[in-house]
Design a protein around this motif. Structure first.
Motif, PDB file in Angstrom:
ATOM      1  N   PRO A 182     -25.549  38.022   9.330  1.00  0.00           N
ATOM      2  CA  PRO A 182     -25.373  38.637  10.637  1.00  0.00           C
ATOM      3  C   PRO A 182     -24.494  39.887  10.635  1.00  0.00           C
ATOM      4  O   PRO A 182     -24.411  40.589  11.636  1.00  0.00           O
ATOM      5  CB  PRO A 182     -24.702  37.539  11.449  1.00  0.00           C
ATOM      6  N   ILE A 183     -23.872  40.222   9.500  1.00  0.00           N
ATOM      7  CA  ILE A 183     -22.953  41.365   9.472  1.00  0.00           C
ATOM      8  C   ILE A 183     -23.689  42.685   9.663  1.00  0.00           C
ATOM      9  O   ILE A 183     -23.128  43.658  10.168  1.00  0.00           O
ATOM     10  CB  ILE A 183     -22.110  41.351   8.170  1.00  0.00           C
ATOM     11  N   SER A 231     -19.526  46.686  18.247  1.00  0.00           N
ATOM     12  CA  SER A 231     -19.123  45.518  19.003  1.00  0.00           C
ATOM     13  C   SER A 231     -19.141  45.801  20.496  1.00  0.00           C
ATOM     14  O   SER A 231     -19.257  46.942  20.924  1.00  0.00           O
ATOM     15  CB  SER A 231     -17.716  45.088  18.571  1.00  0.00           C
ATOM     16  N   VAL A 232     -19.026  44.733  21.264  1.00  0.00           N
ATOM     17  CA  VAL A 232     -18.954  44.808  22.722  1.00  0.00           C
ATOM     18  C   VAL A 232     -17.805  43.914  23.173  1.00  0.00           C
ATOM     19  O   VAL A 232     -17.404  42.997  22.453  1.00  0.00           O
ATOM     20  CB  VAL A 232     -20.275  44.340  23.380  1.00  0.00           C
ATOM     21  N   ALA A 268     -15.838  40.641  15.620  1.00  0.00           N
ATOM     22  CA  ALA A 268     -16.499  41.750  14.938  1.00  0.00           C
ATOM     23  C   ALA A 268     -15.537  42.488  14.012  1.00  0.00           C
ATOM     24  O   ALA A 268     -15.878  42.771  12.853  1.00  0.00           O
ATOM     25  CB  ALA A 268     -17.103  42.707  15.963  1.00  0.00           C
ATOM     26  N   VAL A 269     -14.352  42.814  14.508  1.00  0.00           N
ATOM     27  CA  VAL A 269     -13.372  43.523  13.686  1.00  0.00           C
ATOM     28  C   VAL A 269     -12.956  42.636  12.507  1.00  0.00           C
ATOM     29  O   VAL A 269     -12.880  43.098  11.365  1.00  0.00           O
ATOM     30  CB  VAL A 269     -12.154  43.965  14.527  1.00  0.00           C
ATOM     31  N   PHE A 270     -12.718  41.374  12.764  1.00  0.00           N
ATOM     32  CA  PHE A 270     -12.385  40.411  11.714  1.00  0.00           C
ATOM     33  C   PHE A 270     -13.488  40.417  10.650  1.00  0.00           C
ATOM     34  O   PHE A 270     -13.206  40.507   9.443  1.00  0.00           O
ATOM     35  CB  PHE A 270     -12.258  39.021  12.357  1.00  0.00           C
ATOM     36  N   ALA A 295     -20.683  34.789  15.190  1.00  0.00           N
ATOM     37  CA  ALA A 295     -20.192  34.714  16.571  1.00  0.00           C
ATOM     38  C   ALA A 295     -20.288  36.076  17.251  1.00  0.00           C
ATOM     39  O   ALA A 295     -20.715  36.180  18.405  1.00  0.00           O
ATOM     40  CB  ALA A 295     -18.757  34.198  16.590  1.00  0.00           C
ATOM     41  N   ALA A 296     -19.905  37.136  16.552  1.00  0.00           N
ATOM     42  CA  ALA A 296     -19.979  38.482  17.125  1.00  0.00           C
ATOM     43  C   ALA A 296     -21.428  38.889  17.372  1.00  0.00           C
ATOM     44  O   ALA A 296     -21.751  39.451  18.429  1.00  0.00           O
ATOM     45  CB  ALA A 296     -19.300  39.486  16.195  1.00  0.00           C
ATOM     46  N   LYS A 297     -22.319  38.616  16.420  1.00  0.00           N
ATOM     47  CA  LYS A 297     -23.734  38.993  16.555  1.00  0.00           C
ATOM     48  C   LYS A 297     -24.360  38.338  17.778  1.00  0.00           C
ATOM     49  O   LYS A 297     -25.127  38.974  18.515  1.00  0.00           O
ATOM     50  CB  LYS A 297     -24.514  38.610  15.291  1.00  0.00           C
TER      51      LYS A 297
END
Length: 196
Positions: A105-106, A114-115, A122-124, A187-189
């Protein structure tokens, strides 16, 4: 310079403390390292078809060897060449190949940015990715700051920090601790896909 650790092919630990459900708990660390080095030693000489690799490994091909090969392929240290043979990438080839995330997913996080609601994950994930592929902290910091700007992530807002540099500096512990990227990227995706 990219590092090449020999993690447990199941839980990815680089110590004798395995994850709770690890299939290689109790396996001697020297056997784990040997599985990797058997594969790396053979492939460092030349690319080989999968079955030739199995036959060329000294000793007996084991489940541990297969798991190590699977891990090397998932992490893109070993790739298939144009003929379909297995090829061990040099440190420089590997760094070039994986610096721009190209697996999900990266990949979504890297390309779309990111949103709000996904920023922390996302930053992590981006910092953890660059640490995993072997970039220095300075290279990682520069790439993540550029990513924040180039993808429009910073202009979307939702940050307490006054600059992308301040934000990334606050996340240095992610780099230094060697956290994995995948869970945070997933999680970010999920949030990014719903928002963009």
């Amino acid at each position: 310079m990219p590092r090449f650790d020999y993690p447990c092919p199941d839980c990815r630990t680089t110590s004798s403390l395995h994850g709770p459900d690890c299939g290689f708990e109790g396996e001697s660390w020297s056997d784990i390292e040997k599985a990797y080095t058997d594969i790396v030693a053979v492939l460092s000489g030349d690319s080989l078809p999968d079955d030739a690799l199995r036959n060329a490994v000294h000793g007996r091909w084991s489940n541990l060897h297969q798991a190590a090969l699977d891990r090397l392929q998932r992490e893109q240290r070993v790739m298939e060449d144009e003929q379909g043979d297995l090829e061990l990438l040099t440190a420089e080839e590997y760094k070039e190949h994986v610096t721009d995330p190209n697996v999900e997913p990266i990949k979504t996080v890297a390309r779309k940015g990111s949103v709000p609601g996904a920023h922390d994950n996302a930053v992590f994930a981006m910092i953890a990715w660059y640490e995993m592929v072997g970039l220095s902290w300075d290279e990682t910091r520069e790439r993540v700051v550029d990513w924040l700007r180039d993808t429009g992530t910073w202009t979307r807002g939702g940050f307490e920090e006054s600059s992308p540099e301040e934000l990334v500096n606050k996340k240095r512990h992610v780099y230094e601790s060697g956290y994995g990227w995948k869970e945070k990227a997933e999680a970010a995706k999920a949030v990014i896909d719903r928002s963009l």
